[in-house]
Every structure is written in structure tokens, then in C-alpha cells.
Design a protein around this motif. Structure first.
Motif, PDB file in Angstrom:
ATOM      1  N   ALA A   1      41.514 -51.409  14.525  1.00 43.89           N
ATOM      2  CA  ALA A   1      40.706 -50.375  13.874  1.00 43.89           C
ATOM      3  C   ALA A   1      40.612 -50.586  12.370  1.00 43.89           C
ATOM      4  O   ALA A   1      39.570 -50.321  11.753  1.00 43.89           O
ATOM      5  CB  ALA A   1      41.292 -48.999  14.183  1.00 43.89           C
ATOM      6  N   ALA A   2      41.683 -51.089  11.776  1.00 43.26           N
ATOM      7  CA  ALA A   2      41.707 -51.273  10.319  1.00 43.26           C
ATOM      8  C   ALA A   2      40.626 -52.237   9.848  1.00 43.26           C
ATOM      9  O   ALA A   2      40.139 -52.127   8.715  1.00 43.26           O
ATOM     10  CB  ALA A   2      43.078 -51.773   9.883  1.00 43.26           C
ATOM     11  N   SER A   3      40.232 -53.170  10.706  1.00 41.48           N
ATOM     12  CA  SER A   3      39.217 -54.146  10.304  1.00 41.48           C
ATOM     13  C   SER A   3      37.883 -53.465  10.018  1.00 41.48           C
ATOM     14  O   SER A   3      37.132 -53.887   9.137  1.00 41.48           O
ATOM     15  CB  SER A   3      39.047 -55.213  11.390  1.00 41.48           C
ATOM     16  N   PHE A   4      37.586 -52.385  10.737  1.00 40.12           N
ATOM     17  CA  PHE A   4      36.337 -51.668  10.495  1.00 40.12           C
ATOM     18  C   PHE A   4      36.403 -50.848   9.214  1.00 40.12           C
ATOM     19  O   PHE A   4      35.386 -50.669   8.542  1.00 40.12           O
ATOM     20  CB  PHE A   4      36.004 -50.768  11.687  1.00 40.12           C
ATOM     21  N   LEU A   5      37.583 -50.363   8.887  1.00 43.27           N
ATOM     22  CA  LEU A   5      37.727 -49.650   7.617  1.00 43.27           C
ATOM     23  C   LEU A   5      37.494 -50.608   6.454  1.00 43.27           C
ATOM     24  O   LEU A   5      36.784 -50.278   5.492  1.00 43.27           O
ATOM     25  CB  LEU A   5      39.118 -49.025   7.519  1.00 43.27           C
ATOM     26  N   ILE A   6      38.065 -51.796   6.555  1.00 44.03           N
ATOM     27  CA  ILE A   6      37.866 -52.809   5.514  1.00 44.03           C
ATOM     28  C   ILE A   6      36.393 -53.182   5.419  1.00 44.03           C
ATOM     29  O   ILE A   6      35.825 -53.285   4.325  1.00 44.03           O
ATOM     30  CB  ILE A   6      38.724 -54.053   5.811  1.00 44.03           C
ATOM     31  N   LEU A   7      35.757 -53.369   6.574  1.00 46.53           N
ATOM     32  CA  LEU A   7      34.339 -53.732   6.590  1.00 46.53           C
ATOM     33  C   LEU A   7      33.481 -52.637   5.969  1.00 46.53           C
ATOM     34  O   LEU A   7      32.541 -52.927   5.216  1.00 46.53           O
ATOM     35  CB  LEU A   7      33.892 -53.992   8.033  1.00 46.53           C
ATOM     36  N   SER A   8      33.794 -51.391   6.258  1.00 44.39           N
ATOM     37  CA  SER A   8      33.006 -50.287   5.702  1.00 44.39           C
ATOM     38  C   SER A   8      33.134 -50.231   4.183  1.00 44.39           C
ATOM     39  O   SER A   8      32.152 -49.977   3.473  1.00 44.39           O
ATOM     40  CB  SER A   8      33.443 -48.954   6.319  1.00 44.39           C
ATOM     41  N   ILE A   9      34.328 -50.493   3.677  1.00 38.68           N
ATOM     42  CA  ILE A   9      34.537 -50.496   2.223  1.00 38.68           C
ATOM     43  C   ILE A   9      33.765 -51.639   1.575  1.00 38.68           C
ATOM     44  O   ILE A   9      33.095 -51.459   0.548  1.00 38.68           O
ATOM     45  CB  ILE A   9      36.040 -50.601   1.898  1.00 38.68           C
ATOM     46  N   VAL A  10      33.838 -52.816   2.195  1.00 36.80           N
ATOM     47  CA  VAL A  10      33.122 -53.981   1.662  1.00 36.80           C
ATOM     48  C   VAL A  10      31.623 -53.718   1.616  1.00 36.80           C
ATOM     49  O   VAL A  10      30.948 -53.994   0.612  1.00 36.80           O
ATOM     50  CB  VAL A  10      33.425 -55.232   2.510  1.00 36.80           C
ATOM     51  N   MET A  11      31.086 -53.154   2.682  1.00 33.93           N
ATOM     52  CA  MET A  11      29.644 -52.917   2.740  1.00 33.93           C
ATOM     53  C   MET A  11      29.226 -51.796   1.798  1.00 33.93           C
ATOM     54  O   MET A  11      28.130 -51.828   1.227  1.00 33.93           O
ATOM     55  CB  MET A  11      29.226 -52.604   4.174  1.00 33.93           C
ATOM     56  N   ALA A  12      30.085 -50.817   1.618  1.00 32.10           N
ATOM     57  CA  ALA A  12      29.776 -49.749   0.665  1.00 32.10           C
ATOM     58  C   ALA A  12      29.726 -50.301  -0.758  1.00 32.10           C
ATOM     59  O   ALA A  12      28.828 -49.960  -1.546  1.00 32.10           O
ATOM     60  CB  ALA A  12      30.815 -48.639   0.774  1.00 32.10           C
ATOM     61  N   VAL A  13      30.678 -51.162  -1.083  1.00 34.58           N
ATOM     62  CA  VAL A  13      30.683 -51.797  -2.413  1.00 34.58           C
ATOM     63  C   VAL A  13      29.443 -52.664  -2.590  1.00 34.58           C
ATOM     64  O   VAL A  13      28.806 -52.657  -3.653  1.00 34.58           O
ATOM     65  CB  VAL A  13      31.967 -52.635  -2.599  1.00 34.58           C
ATOM     66  N   MET A  14      29.082 -53.405  -1.539  1.00 40.17           N
ATOM     67  CA  MET A  14      27.871 -54.228  -1.594  1.00 40.17           C
ATOM     68  C   MET A  14      26.644 -53.375  -1.857  1.00 40.17           C
ATOM     69  O   MET A  14      25.768 -53.735  -2.651  1.00 40.17           O
ATOM     70  CB  MET A  14      27.697 -54.995  -0.279  1.00 40.17           C
ATOM     71  N   SER A  15      26.570 -52.238  -1.188  1.00 44.34           N
ATOM     72  CA  SER A  15      25.425 -51.344  -1.364  1.00 44.34           C
ATOM     73  C   SER A  15      25.328 -50.849  -2.800  1.00 44.34           C
ATOM     74  O   SER A  15      24.240 -50.818  -3.390  1.00 44.34           O
ATOM     75  CB  SER A  15      25.549 -50.158  -0.401  1.00 44.34           C
ATOM     76  N   ILE A  16      26.470 -50.482  -3.371  1.00 48.89           N
ATOM     77  CA  ILE A  16      26.484 -49.996  -4.757  1.00 48.89           C
ATOM     78  C   ILE A  16      26.052 -51.101  -5.723  1.00 48.89           C
ATOM     79  O   ILE A  16      25.222 -50.884  -6.616  1.00 48.89           O
ATOM     80  CB  ILE A  16      27.886 -49.477  -5.122  1.00 48.89           C
ATOM     81  N   LEU A  17      26.604 -52.292  -5.528  1.00 44.50           N
ATOM     82  CA  LEU A  17      26.263 -53.411  -6.412  1.00 44.50           C
ATOM     83  C   LEU A  17      24.786 -53.779  -6.307  1.00 44.50           C
ATOM     84  O   LEU A  17      24.119 -54.029  -7.322  1.00 44.50           O
ATOM     85  CB  LEU A  17      27.134 -54.624  -6.074  1.00 44.50           C
ATOM     86  N   LEU A  18      24.273 -53.807  -5.087  1.00 44.59           N
ATOM     87  CA  LEU A  18      22.865 -54.159  -4.893  1.00 44.59           C
ATOM     88  C   LEU A  18      21.940 -53.101  -5.487  1.00 44.59           C
ATOM     89  O   LEU A  18      20.870 -53.423  -6.010  1.00 44.59           O
ATOM     90  CB  LEU A  18      22.575 -54.347  -3.402  1.00 44.59           C
ATOM     91  N   THR A  19      22.349 -51.850  -5.398  1.00 44.58           N
ATOM     92  CA  THR A  19      21.554 -50.777  -5.998  1.00 44.58           C
ATOM     93  C   THR A  19      21.511 -50.918  -7.515  1.00 44.58           C
ATOM     94  O   THR A  19      20.457 -50.760  -8.144  1.00 44.58           O
ATOM     95  CB  THR A  19      22.143 -49.404  -5.618  1.00 44.58           C
ATOM     96  N   ILE A  20      22.654 -51.237  -8.107  1.00 43.71           N
ATOM     97  CA  ILE A  20      22.718 -51.432  -9.564  1.00 43.71           C
ATOM     98  C   ILE A  20      21.844 -52.607  -9.991  1.00 43.71           C
ATOM     99  O   ILE A  20      21.084 -52.525 -10.965  1.00 43.71           O
ATOM    100  CB  ILE A  20      24.177 -51.656 -10.007  1.00 43.71           C
ATOM    101  N   ILE A  21      21.934 -53.700  -9.236  1.00 48.50           N
ATOM    102  CA  ILE A  21      21.124 -54.886  -9.553  1.00 48.50           C
ATOM    103  C   ILE A  21      19.642 -54.570  -9.442  1.00 48.50           C
ATOM    104  O   ILE A  21      18.829 -54.974 -10.284  1.00 48.50           O
ATOM    105  CB  ILE A  21      21.503 -56.050  -8.612  1.00 48.50           C
ATOM    106  N   HIS A  22      19.278 -53.824  -8.391  1.00 43.12           N
ATOM    107  CA  HIS A  22      17.868 -53.481  -8.180  1.00 43.12           C
ATOM    108  C   HIS A  22      17.333 -52.607  -9.320  1.00 43.12           C
ATOM    109  O   HIS A  22      16.209 -52.796  -9.788  1.00 43.12           O
ATOM    110  CB  HIS A  22      17.713 -52.756  -6.844  1.00 43.12           C
ATOM    111  N   LYS A  23      18.145 -51.663  -9.792  1.00 44.09           N
ATOM    112  CA  LYS A  23      17.705 -50.782 -10.871  1.00 44.09           C
ATOM    113  C   LYS A  23      17.552 -51.542 -12.180  1.00 44.09           C
ATOM    114  O   LYS A  23      16.658 -51.255 -12.981  1.00 44.09           O
ATOM    115  CB  LYS A  23      18.699 -49.634 -11.038  1.00 44.09           C
ATOM    116  N   ARG A  24      18.415 -52.509 -12.421  1.00 41.18           N
ATOM    117  CA  ARG A  24      18.325 -53.286 -13.659  1.00 41.18           C
ATOM    118  C   ARG A  24      17.088 -54.168 -13.684  1.00 41.18           C
ATOM    119  O   ARG A  24      16.580 -54.506 -14.747  1.00 41.18           O
ATOM    120  CB  ARG A  24      19.586 -54.131 -13.828  1.00 41.18           C
TER     121      ARG A  24
END
Length: 231
Positions: free
Chosen positions: A207-230
Motif C-alpha cells: 500500500a505504501a507504494s501508492f502513497l509514494i506514487l501519489s506524492i510524486v504525481m502531486a509534486v509533478m502536477s505542481i511543478l508543471l503548473t508553475i512551468i506552464h504559468k511562467r
């Protein structure tokens, strides 16, 4: 779950349910999504290749993980059931395959991930309806003696599929897709916390692997949003 015997071969019901679920999910993508028809053939074909690779490595990854023993007693190793180690190995192989395809052929990784997400979500619905799994016991004034894992899985998958359909063409944006992926991974972690045997389809996954994956993808989403806005 039931196990059927065909001659010397034992066929778990979970394996049959997984195959049928994946085939049904592919047909769903083929006829009812953004990737339907001939226009979506290439991303669908690539997604199938990735799933076949994952399935093959998961089934026979035990050989690589027990190579020394395999050389001396191959039948014993082949009889070992696959587990989390083989699943991680399969994901690594798929990641390498996708990276190579992106580098050599310039495939759209976002598009591939979207198709894979469609297939996994749809397959989970079929698998859940087939198996009707239940989880750990519930203590309290609830109408269930055990957590209805099949209901949880179906409800989450339907909601996320509806989300993907609502996104439409926006699904091609990495940030939007990462949010859906993060939501799916986090929901899997929550469900697996009350599941008697944590698994994705017939694959046993920590189960922990999905928690790690969710955190990674959430961080990716934030970074991609920042890049897109810039931009």
C-alpha cells in the motif's frame, strides 16, 4: 477465489478476471474515449505493449530475482508466485521501455499515460464487479460487516473516469493528467489500508507504494503548473 485445473495447469480465477477486465477496458477505450477509432490506434497500441511487457516481466521476473536457484532448479523457481518484487521489476522495465521509445521515436508520454490510466480504471471496475472483494472487519453501527472493497474501487474508478471524460482535450496537459493520477494513487492507498490483501487487479502491491506514487504525481502536477504559468 476459485482455482480451476486444466490438466496439470492451475488457473486462478483472479488471473481470468484480470485478463477479461483488461480486454473489456481496452474495448472501452477503443470505442468510448478520446482515443477511439483509427485516430487513437497508436497510443492504444503502445499502451497494450506496455501492459504486455508488465505482465510478462511480472510473470517471469522471479527468474531474474532468483537466477542462481533457477540455474540449478528451474521448475522450482517457475512455480514461485509473483509478488511485489516482480511488480516493481515490471514497472522498472516498463519505465525503461517508455523512456527508450520517447527518445528514439518521440512518443507522447502524456498521451500514453492517459490511455494507461483509462485502461486501469476501467479494468478495476470490471475486476471489482467480478470478484466482489471485501476487506477488513468494520467495528461500528454500519450496514457492512466488512469493508466493501469492490464498492470503494468501483465508485472511485467511475468518478475518475468521469473526471477524465470531462477534461476532454485538456487531458493532454501534463498538469491535469498528473492531478488525476495522483488522486487515483492516493485513493488506492486509502482503499488498501482497509483491504485484507492489498492488490491491484490480481497483483499484490504494498500500500505504501501508492502513497509514494501519489506524492510524486502531486509534486509533478505542481511543478508543471508553475512551468506552464511562467510560459
Amino acid at each position: 477465489m476459485t482455482t480451476w485445473q486444466v490438466g496439470p495447469l492451475l488457473i486462478p480465477e483472479a488471473a481470468v478476471a484480470t485478463v477479461i477486465a483488461l480486454v473489456a477496458a481496452y474495448l472501452y477505450v477503443r470505442y468510448f474515449t478520446l482515443y477511439q477509432g483509427s485516430a487513437g490506434y497508436r497510443p492504444r497500441d503502445r499502451a497494450v505493449n506496455v501492459l504486455i511487457l508488465i505482465g510478462f516481466v511480472y510473470a517471469f521476473g522471479t527468474v531474474l530475482l532468483n537466477l542462481t536457484l533457477f540455474l540449478s532448479d528451474p521448475m522450482a523457481v517457475l512455480s514461485y508466485p509473483s509478488g511485489p518484487g516482480e511488480f516493481i521489476l515490471a514497472l522498472c522495465a516498463a519505465g525503461i521501455y517508455i523512456a527508450v521509445q520517447h527518445w528514439k521515436k518521440g512518443i507522447d508520454v502524456r498521451e500514453l499515460f492517459a490511455v494507461l490510466l483509462y485502461i486501469v480504471l476501467a479494468a478495476q471496475i470490471v475486476y471489482a464487479v467480478w470478484t466482489r472483494e471485501s476487506g477488513t472487519s468494520i467495528n461500528g453501527p454500519l450496514p457492512f460487516a466488512e469493508h466493501p472493497i469492490a464498492f470503494y474501487t468501483t465508485a472511485v474508478s467511475v468518478a475518475l473516469l468521469f473526471w477524465l471524460h470531462r477534461l476532454g482535450e485538456k487531458i493532454q496537459r501534463s498538469a491535469q493528467l498528473s492531478v488525476v493520477g495522483a488522486a487515483w494513487a492516493f485513493s488506492q492507498w486509502l482503499i488498501m489500508r482497509v483491504d485484507a490483501v492489498p492488490q491491484l487487479l490480481m497483483v499484490y502491491v504494498p500500500a505504501a507504494s501508492f502513497l509514494i506514487l501519489s506524492i510524486v504525481m502531486a509534486v509533478m502536477s505542481i511543478l508543471l503548473t508553475i512551468i506552464h504559468k511562467r510560459r
